[in-house]
Write a protein that holds these residues in place. Structure first.
Motif, PDB file in Angstrom:
ATOM      1  N   ASN A   1      -4.388 -14.131  -3.784  1.00  5.92           N
ATOM      2  CA  ASN A   1      -5.426 -13.835  -2.817  1.00  5.92           C
ATOM      3  C   ASN A   1      -6.127 -12.005  -3.642  1.00  5.92           C
ATOM      4  O   ASN A   1      -7.127 -11.198  -2.773  1.00  5.92           O
ATOM      5  CB  ASN A   1      -5.316 -13.627  -1.119  1.00  5.92           C
ATOM      6  N   GLY A   2      -5.693 -11.777  -4.711  1.00  6.74           N
ATOM      7  CA  GLY A   2      -6.230 -10.061  -5.132  1.00  6.74           C
ATOM      8  C   GLY A   2      -7.469 -10.725  -6.243  1.00  6.74           C
ATOM      9  O   GLY A   2      -8.099 -12.133  -6.378  1.00  6.74           O
ATOM     10  N   LEU A   3      -8.192  -9.602  -6.008  1.00  2.93           N
ATOM     11  CA  LEU A   3      -9.500  -9.974  -6.685  1.00  2.93           C
ATOM     12  C   LEU A   3      -9.595  -9.032  -8.089  1.00  2.93           C
ATOM     13  O   LEU A   3      -8.727  -8.740  -8.526  1.00  2.93           O
ATOM     14  CB  LEU A   3     -10.457  -8.697  -6.258  1.00  2.93           C
ATOM     15  N   ASP A   4     -10.417  -9.759  -9.093  1.00  6.01           N
ATOM     16  CA  ASP A   4     -10.837  -8.855 -10.176  1.00  6.01           C
ATOM     17  C   ASP A   4     -12.028  -8.246 -10.353  1.00  6.01           C
ATOM     18  O   ASP A   4     -12.917  -9.145 -10.901  1.00  6.01           O
ATOM     19  CB  ASP A   4     -10.330 -10.062 -11.315  1.00  6.01           C
TER      20      ASP A   4
ATOM     21  N   SER B   1      -7.410  -0.280 -14.058  1.00  2.70           N
ATOM     22  CA  SER B   1      -8.406   0.847 -13.624  1.00  2.70           C
ATOM     23  C   SER B   1      -9.753   0.788 -14.441  1.00  2.70           C
ATOM     24  O   SER B   1     -10.286   1.884 -13.727  1.00  2.70           O
ATOM     25  CB  SER B   1      -7.081   2.338 -13.664  1.00  2.70           C
ATOM     26  N   LEU B   2      -9.805   0.001 -15.316  1.00  2.49           N
ATOM     27  CA  LEU B   2     -11.585   0.179 -15.789  1.00  2.49           C
ATOM     28  C   LEU B   2     -12.729  -0.322 -15.438  1.00  2.49           C
ATOM     29  O   LEU B   2     -11.769  -1.718 -14.917  1.00  2.49           O
ATOM     30  CB  LEU B   2     -11.328  -0.425 -17.123  1.00  2.49           C
ATOM     31  N   PRO B   3     -13.531  -0.261 -15.187  1.00  2.87           N
ATOM     32  CA  PRO B   3     -14.708  -1.233 -14.416  1.00  2.87           C
ATOM     33  C   PRO B   3     -14.577  -2.643 -15.307  1.00  2.87           C
ATOM     34  O   PRO B   3     -14.402  -2.346 -16.575  1.00  2.87           O
ATOM     35  CB  PRO B   3     -15.701  -0.164 -14.233  1.00  2.87           C
ATOM     36  N   GLY B   4     -14.741  -3.655 -14.900  1.00  2.00           N
ATOM     37  CA  GLY B   4     -15.267  -5.045 -15.522  1.00  2.00           C
ATOM     38  C   GLY B   4     -14.035  -5.925 -15.098  1.00  2.00           C
ATOM     39  O   GLY B   4     -13.357  -5.923 -15.363  1.00  2.00           O
ATOM     40  N   ALA B   5     -14.302  -6.896 -15.139  1.00  2.00           N
ATOM     41  CA  ALA B   5     -12.702  -7.589 -14.421  1.00  2.00           C
ATOM     42  C   ALA B   5     -12.108  -8.159 -16.411  1.00  2.00           C
ATOM     43  O   ALA B   5     -13.380  -8.448 -17.349  1.00  2.00           O
ATOM     44  CB  ALA B   5     -13.470  -9.194 -14.015  1.00  2.00           C
TER      45      ALA B   5
ATOM     46  N   GLY C   1     -10.193 -12.062 -15.859  1.00  2.00           N
ATOM     47  CA  GLY C   1      -9.266 -12.402 -15.741  1.00  2.00           C
ATOM     48  C   GLY C   1      -8.103 -12.158 -15.524  1.00  2.00           C
ATOM     49  O   GLY C   1      -7.059 -13.388 -14.790  1.00  2.00           O
ATOM     50  N   ILE C   2      -7.526 -10.767 -15.521  1.00  2.00           N
ATOM     51  CA  ILE C   2      -6.302 -10.480 -14.624  1.00  2.00           C
ATOM     52  C   ILE C   2      -6.348 -10.058 -13.450  1.00  2.00           C
ATOM     53  O   ILE C   2      -6.998  -9.063 -13.113  1.00  2.00           O
ATOM     54  CB  ILE C   2      -5.772  -9.908 -15.431  1.00  2.00           C
ATOM     55  N   GLY C   3      -5.527  -9.721 -12.407  1.00  2.00           N
ATOM     56  CA  GLY C   3      -5.390  -9.799 -11.028  1.00  2.00           C
ATOM     57  C   GLY C   3      -5.320  -7.689 -10.742  1.00  2.00           C
ATOM     58  O   GLY C   3      -4.290  -7.751 -11.821  1.00  2.00           O
ATOM     59  N   ASP C   4      -5.716  -7.433  -9.639  1.00  2.25           N
ATOM     60  CA  ASP C   4      -5.836  -5.964  -9.995  1.00  2.25           C
ATOM     61  C   ASP C   4      -4.790  -5.262  -9.081  1.00  2.25           C
ATOM     62  O   ASP C   4      -4.516  -4.855  -9.996  1.00  2.25           O
ATOM     63  CB  ASP C   4      -7.132  -5.545  -8.843  1.00  2.25           C
ATOM     64  N   THR C   5      -4.246  -6.498  -9.356  1.00  2.00           N
ATOM     65  CA  THR C   5      -2.665  -5.975  -7.912  1.00  2.00           C
ATOM     66  C   THR C   5      -1.764  -7.001  -8.478  1.00  2.00           C
ATOM     67  O   THR C   5      -1.797  -7.607  -8.964  1.00  2.00           O
ATOM     68  CB  THR C   5      -3.171  -5.959  -6.952  1.00  2.00           C
ATOM     69  N   PRO C   6      -0.927  -6.556  -8.500  1.00  2.00           N
ATOM     70  CA  PRO C   6       0.264  -7.212  -8.647  1.00  2.00           C
ATOM     71  C   PRO C   6       0.536  -9.114  -8.166  1.00  2.00           C
ATOM     72  O   PRO C   6       0.440  -7.978  -6.916  1.00  2.00           O
ATOM     73  CB  PRO C   6       1.845  -6.361  -9.140  1.00  2.00           C
ATOM     74  N   TYR C   7       0.957  -9.557  -8.334  1.00  2.00           N
ATOM     75  CA  TYR C   7       1.699 -10.465  -7.369  1.00  2.00           C
ATOM     76  C   TYR C   7       3.295 -10.591  -6.691  1.00  2.00           C
ATOM     77  O   TYR C   7       4.105 -10.539  -7.706  1.00  2.00           O
ATOM     78  CB  TYR C   7       1.789 -11.311  -8.467  1.00  2.00           C
ATOM     79  N   THR C   8       3.431 -10.267  -5.663  1.00  2.00           N
ATOM     80  CA  THR C   8       4.970  -9.847  -5.429  1.00  2.00           C
ATOM     81  C   THR C   8       5.354 -10.890  -4.601  1.00  2.00           C
ATOM     82  O   THR C   8       6.671 -10.279  -3.779  1.00  2.00           O
ATOM     83  CB  THR C   8       4.265  -8.071  -4.158  1.00  2.00           C
ATOM     84  N   ASN C   9       5.022 -11.791  -4.337  1.00  2.00           N
ATOM     85  CA  ASN C   9       5.635 -12.999  -3.554  1.00  2.00           C
ATOM     86  C   ASN C   9       6.830 -13.994  -4.287  1.00  2.00           C
ATOM     87  O   ASN C   9       6.891 -15.427  -4.164  1.00  2.00           O
ATOM     88  CB  ASN C   9       4.597 -14.049  -3.055  1.00  2.00           C
ATOM     89  N   ILE C  10       7.668 -12.981  -4.972  1.00  2.00           N
ATOM     90  CA  ILE C  10       8.833 -13.735  -5.583  1.00  2.00           C
ATOM     91  C   ILE C  10      10.290 -13.335  -5.046  1.00  2.00           C
ATOM     92  O   ILE C  10      10.210 -12.549  -4.598  1.00  2.00           O
ATOM     93  CB  ILE C  10       8.994 -13.169  -6.954  1.00  2.00           C
ATOM     94  N   GLN C  11      10.543 -14.701  -4.269  1.00  2.00           N
ATOM     95  CA  GLN C  11      11.503 -14.168  -3.644  1.00  2.00           C
ATOM     96  C   GLN C  11      12.465 -13.698  -4.075  1.00  2.00           C
ATOM     97  O   GLN C  11      12.990 -14.000  -5.511  1.00  2.00           O
ATOM     98  CB  GLN C  11      11.805 -16.142  -2.557  1.00  2.00           C
ATOM     99  N   GLY C  12      14.292 -13.375  -3.418  1.00  2.00           N
ATOM    100  CA  GLY C  12      15.148 -13.331  -3.439  1.00  2.00           C
ATOM    101  C   GLY C  12      15.803 -11.298  -3.568  1.00  2.00           C
ATOM    102  O   GLY C  12      16.579 -11.326  -3.549  1.00  2.00           O
ATOM    103  N   GLY C  13      14.523 -10.647  -3.223  1.00  2.00           N
ATOM    104  CA  GLY C  13      14.955  -8.790  -3.102  1.00  2.00           C
ATOM    105  C   GLY C  13      15.360  -8.688  -3.679  1.00  2.00           C
ATOM    106  O   GLY C  13      15.978  -7.091  -3.430  1.00  2.00           O
TER     107      GLY C  13
END
Length: 1016
Positions: A797-800, A808-812, A814-826
């Motif tokens: 659900n992150g933004l681009d 950190s630079l202005p402009g989209a 195609g890559i989310g601005d924040t990491p995807y962290t919902n990878i299970q396993g601890g």
């Protein structure tokens, strides 16, 4: 009813996942895939009438086995390729407490054609059990074609494993026919265990045994008793007229699979499950039992998933008018429209409306019944069917046909049937249908094909000189040259007693074997035969084409140490082991064959390299296609389905193979790898693999490294990919998993091995996987360096709005601005550069026509950012709007949500939109009359449809003549409405012929939930 009101009743939808686990011990799914039958214990021989009287035998170590073999003159040396042979003995155990006892051995041995009877004495378990045969801590035995009668226990086992019991008659024993304690990984097949106190008993941790094609009738208690035992595979058995139960599973007998059995006329119950869970029972016949079933738990599965279905219940009178997983689609499908209730909390969701009957074999012209004239034409089925004796009226040409109640129909004239014609039998009404096209579907209809070949005895050719001589004597066309090969054709050959139908060895002549029926090879397992329909031994330049090799005791088609041959357009089915086997053979082509319903493998390559396996179908075997210690082969464009015990394609200790463009669906696993490296697995379709103990699209078990897994569609499996190890501190490392699509699996990727590291999982699409998208317990790579990026995650659900390696630079970009962290396993695993659109998507623009005021629209493109207002911003800048409203049946407490440009962001509850939903958009400035949206064309889109009203988009890739009627047929929708500016609520129902248009939104009414896939 209309666009803004009246469509507000919502029903929440839950997803029920059922995993049907079939666990088979000591088979080819994993370490140590066995060598072919010619290298294993000797095959079955007919029972001999020439018994030799012998005293009881007791062996209690491998040393004693070797000593006794030497003193008795038994053949063999106890190795796998040369087992000890004990045969043709008549042994009375009266007063000796047993006839034969073998304990504490690992030697390979065969016990065959013996009569073991009247064992009596002082019972002292486990060493003296008054048994015809007792195995205590013994392995590697083949016990076949024996008669075991008048003992306490017919065959007794304690801590015995990896033994095979086949074609034994075990009757009139006062306790059990076959009675096993703590015995695992044994196979029991084709044994008759009737008229004992019990038929077969597996007790106290007797796990992972195969019980297949046995008969246990007329026992004092139950046919099959499983007590405190797990993971047994029980299939194709007959349990009838037992005084209590046909099958009895009790005391934590869990995770067993019971499939394709006939359980009939048992006095109390057909099957009883008592304090046992996670058992799978499907495709069985329950016929005329006093009570069919009892289950005092609620966690056993009485059916497989649709369309495999459940069981036949003779007392159930349900109707079959509908079809589909929810039985709500028009048209019958062979399943009752309502469940069969076993008790208050157990049911068969897909009861079969007719009994499960195995298809016909080829009919035989000749006298196979006593006192039947040679001119009689006979249809012989390969399983006795539960039909009444009597006359069957049919619409076949000719005279009335008679049903003999033992699997045979026959009539009085050969001319009643047309030769080389396929007939389809209606087993419900007793009528027949004559048709020469594709087979009819459903269990109502089974087919047989009339044969126009010449009956011929088996023949053997063992040199080019013999080939020339036989070609002359038989009148075969050709001279053995490349341009004029020998032609062997149109033979019907029964290999009973010969071990082969056609044997060719040590030749380089060119020849063709075609249009032959090669069947029932048995009775000889010598060096060159292997009980196979056709055998090539050290042969080049042969072609095997358009033959049927079926019902052979070991193999349909077998090539050993042979090269440059072609196997094409053959049917290799219903063989006792494999359909097609290549051993130590190179540069052969296997193309357009059907290998189905073989007891073990469809197509098997053993120590064979540089072969091409293409356009074959392998179905209803244990494994579809297996490669063991075989490298540099091409496995391409094959279809492997319903191989429930193992995999569609199985690689065991096999490297550098190409597996491409195959369809491996509805198996245990789609593709299996064990100790197999450097393979390329690309462009395969791997779906609905949810059976066996590794239910997944691709299973890495044990150590398999540096494989390339790319561009595969991995859909609706339990695990999309499962990386696992068993019992060793090793994992699968360095594999490249890229550009795959993981869709609607229970889990996308599960890396369960602590030592599975350095795998690269990059540029994959993880879409709507139900429980989690990915899980890992080890360190692996989930993204590449910027700007190549990571994977697409549908729940991200992150933004681009930013770019750059640090985002950190202005402009989209195609890559989310924040990491995807919902990878299970601890482990803290994360995708640092999640992709905003699926891999393979194509950037594009689309102009949505609009007018001033409210418009019912949708975007057909996947937006680079799903947040509002950016989804519907006019890229031309001359058309503007102020409000967007949408309807969400998934949130029944807040059905209508809105975005308004004049509100603070905290007041807007409609935060985002994409191509799956329709919206009402209020245009305030018309501009050029279009909202020009941007986004990506996706390969496909899944749209969940809830019971009640849904407001949806139409995300097609291009314009097509897709109508409302097509939509209703695909989803079961009953009403579809579109924009109508003159209607009260601005919508009205659309006609069946209305063609859907990109850019429009639609109201769809569903009586039950489903998922619509738009992929055109």
């Amino acid at each position: 009813m209309g666009g803004a009101t009246g469509k507000g009743i919502a029903i929440s939808v839950g997803i029920l996942m059922m995993l049907s686990a079939v666990v088979i011990g000591s088979q080819q799914t994993g370490e140590g895939a066995q060598s072919p039958p010619g290298k294993a214990p000797a095959s079955l021989l007919p029972i001999s009438s020439n018994y030799v009287a012998h005293a009881p035998i007791r062996i209690n170590s491998d040393v004693e086995f070797a000593s006794m073999a030497a003193s008795e003159g038994w053949a063999g040396d106890g190795t796998q390729g040369n087992p000890y042979i004990i045969e043709n003995y008549d042994i009375s155990g009266s007063g000796y407490r047993g006839c034969i006892y073998i304990g504490n051995t690992t030697s390979y041995f065969v016990l065959r054609n013996c009569y073991l009877h009247h064992a009596t004495g002082t019972f002292s378990e486990p060493y003296f059990t008054d048994s015809g045969l007792a195995l205590c801590n013994a392995q590697n035995g083949s016990i076949t074609n024996n008669i075991v009668m008048y003992d306490v226990e017919g065959i007794y086992g304690n801590l015995a494993s990896h033994n095979i019991f086949s074609n034994n008659t075990v009757k009139q024993n006062s306790d059990g026919g076959i009675y096993f304690l703590s015995c695992s990984s044994n196979t029991f097949m084709y044994n008759n265990c009737s008229n004992n106190a019990a038929g077969i008993s597996l007790k106290s941790g007797s796990n992972s045994n195969n019980v297949v094609n046995n008969t246990f009738n007329s026992t004092s208690y139950w046919g099959l008793d499983v007590t405190s035992s797990l993971n047994n595979f029980i299939s194709n058995n007959t349990a009838s007229a037992n005084s209590k139960y046909g099958f009895y599973l009790r005391t934590s007998s869990n995770s067993n699979t019971i499939v394709n059995n006939t359980i009939s006329a048992n006095i109390q119950y057909g099957i009883v499950l008592e304090l046992s869970s996670s058992n799978t029972i499907y495709q069985n016949n329950f016929i005329n039992n006093t009570n069919h079933a009892s289950d005092n738990r609620n966690d056993n599965w009485w059916n497989a998933s649709y369309p495999t279905g459940g069981n036949y219940w003779s007392n159930y009178a349900g109707v079959d008018l509908l079809s589909g997983p929810s039985q709500d689609q028009p048209g019958s499908d062979g399943f009752s429209d309502t469940p069969y209730n076993i008790d208050a909390d157990s049911k068969d969701a897909y009861p079969i409306v007719i009994d499960v009957i195995i298809a016909c074999t080829y009919p035989i012209d000749g006298s196979i019944l006593p006192n039947t004239a040679p001119s009689t034409y006979i249809i012989q089925f390969n399983k006795v069917m539960d039909k009444m004796v009597g006359i069957i009226s049919t619409n076949l040409p000719g005279v009335t046909w008679t049903w003999s109640a033992d699997g045979i129909w026959y009539n009085g004239t050969y001319g009643a049937l047309q030769l080389s014609t396929t007939y389809y039998v209606d087993l419900i009404g007793g009528g027949f249908m004559d048709y020469t096209g594709s087979p009819l579907t459903g269990d109502n209809y089974k087919n047989f094909t009339t044969w126009d070949g010449i009956h011929c005895p088996p023949f053997r050719i063992n040199s080019d000189a013999e080939f020339a001589s036989m070609a002359t004597s038989e009148g075969w066309a050709g001279d053995g040259t490349q341009g004029n090969p020998y032609i062997i054709e149109n033979y019907d050959i029964d290999g009973t007693g010969f071990g082969y139908c056609i044997y060719v060895g040590n030749t380089t002549d060119y020849f063709v074997v075609r249009n032959c029926y090669l069947h029932h090879a048995s009775g000889n397992s010598g060096t060159y035969y292997w009980n196979s329909g056709i055998v090539f031994y050290n042969v080049q330049n042969g072609i095997i084409a358009n033959n049927t090799a079926s019902s052979n005791n070991d193999l349909g088609i077998y090539l050993y140490s042979s090269s440059s041959n072609i196997i094409a357009n053959n049917t290799a089915s219903s063989n006792n082991y494999y359909g097609i086997l290549l051993e130590s053979s190179t540069s052969n082509t296997i193309v357009n064959n059907t290998a189905s319903s073989n007891n073990d493998l469809g197509i098997y390559l053993y120590s064979s390299s540089s072969n091409t396996i293409t356009n074959n179908t392998a179905s209803n075997n244990f494994n579809g296609i297996l490669l063991s210690t075989s490298s540099y082969n091409v496995i391409e464009n094959n279809t492997a389905f319903s191989n429930l015990g193992g995999a569609g394609v199985n690689l065991s200790t096999s490297d550098n193979n190409l597996i491409t463009n195959n369809s491996a669906c509805s198996n245990g696993q789609g593709i299996f790898l064990s100790r197999s490296n450097w393979n390329t697995i690309i462009f395969n379709e791997l779906s609905d693999n949810q059976y066996s103990d590794g239910p997944c699209g691709i299973w890495f078990r044990d150590k398999s490294d540096y494989n390339d897994i790319a561009y595969n569609n991995i859909t609706n499996n339990f695990f999309g990919i499962w990386i696992q190890y068993r019992g060793e501190p090793i994992g699968s490392n360095g594999n490249n998993i890229t550009n795959n699509t993981f869709l609607s699996n229970y889990a996308g990727i599960n890396i369960a091995a602590n030592f599975a590291t350095a795998n690269r999982i990059i540029h994959n699409n993880f879409i709507n996987n139900i429980n989690y998208q990915a899980s890992t317990v080890a360190s692996n790579y989930w993204y590449a360096s910027y700007p190549y990026g990571g994977n697409y995650w549908s729940d991200y659900n992150g933004l681009d709005v930013k770019s750059g390696s640090s985002q950190s630079l202005p402009g989209a970009d195609g890559i989310g601005d924040t990491p995807y962290t919902n990878i299970q396993g601890g482990t803290g695993a994360a995708d640092k550069y999640p992709l905003m659109v699926p891999c393979g998507s194509t950037s594009s623009y689309f102009k949505i026509p609009v007018h001033l005021g409210w418009n019912l629209i949708s975007t057909p493109l996947l937006p680079s950012s799903k947040s509002l207002p950016s989804v519907f911003i006019d890229t031309d800048g001359n058309t503007s709007w102020d409000r967007v409203q949408s309807y969400s049946p998934s949130t029944p407490t807040n059905l209508w949500m809105q975005y308004y440009t004049g509100w603070a962001s905290s007041l807007n509850d409609l935060k985002s939109a994409d191509q799956t939903i329709g919206v009402w958009l209020n245009v305030t400035n018309l501009g050029d009359g279009y909202i020009n949206v941007s986004g990506n064309i996706t390969p496909f889109t899944t749209i969940p449809l809830y019971a009640g009203w849904n407001l949806i988009g139409y995300p097609a890739k291009n314009d097509s003549a897709y109508t409302i009627a097509n939509l209703m047929s695909a989803t079961g929708a009953t009403i579809v409405e579109g924009y109508d500016g003159l209607a009260t609520y601005r919508t009205s129902p659309l006609s069946d012929t209305y063609v859907l248009k990109r850019g429009e939104g639609y109201w769809v009414y569903m009586s039950s939930p489903t998922t619509w896939v738009v992929d055109w």
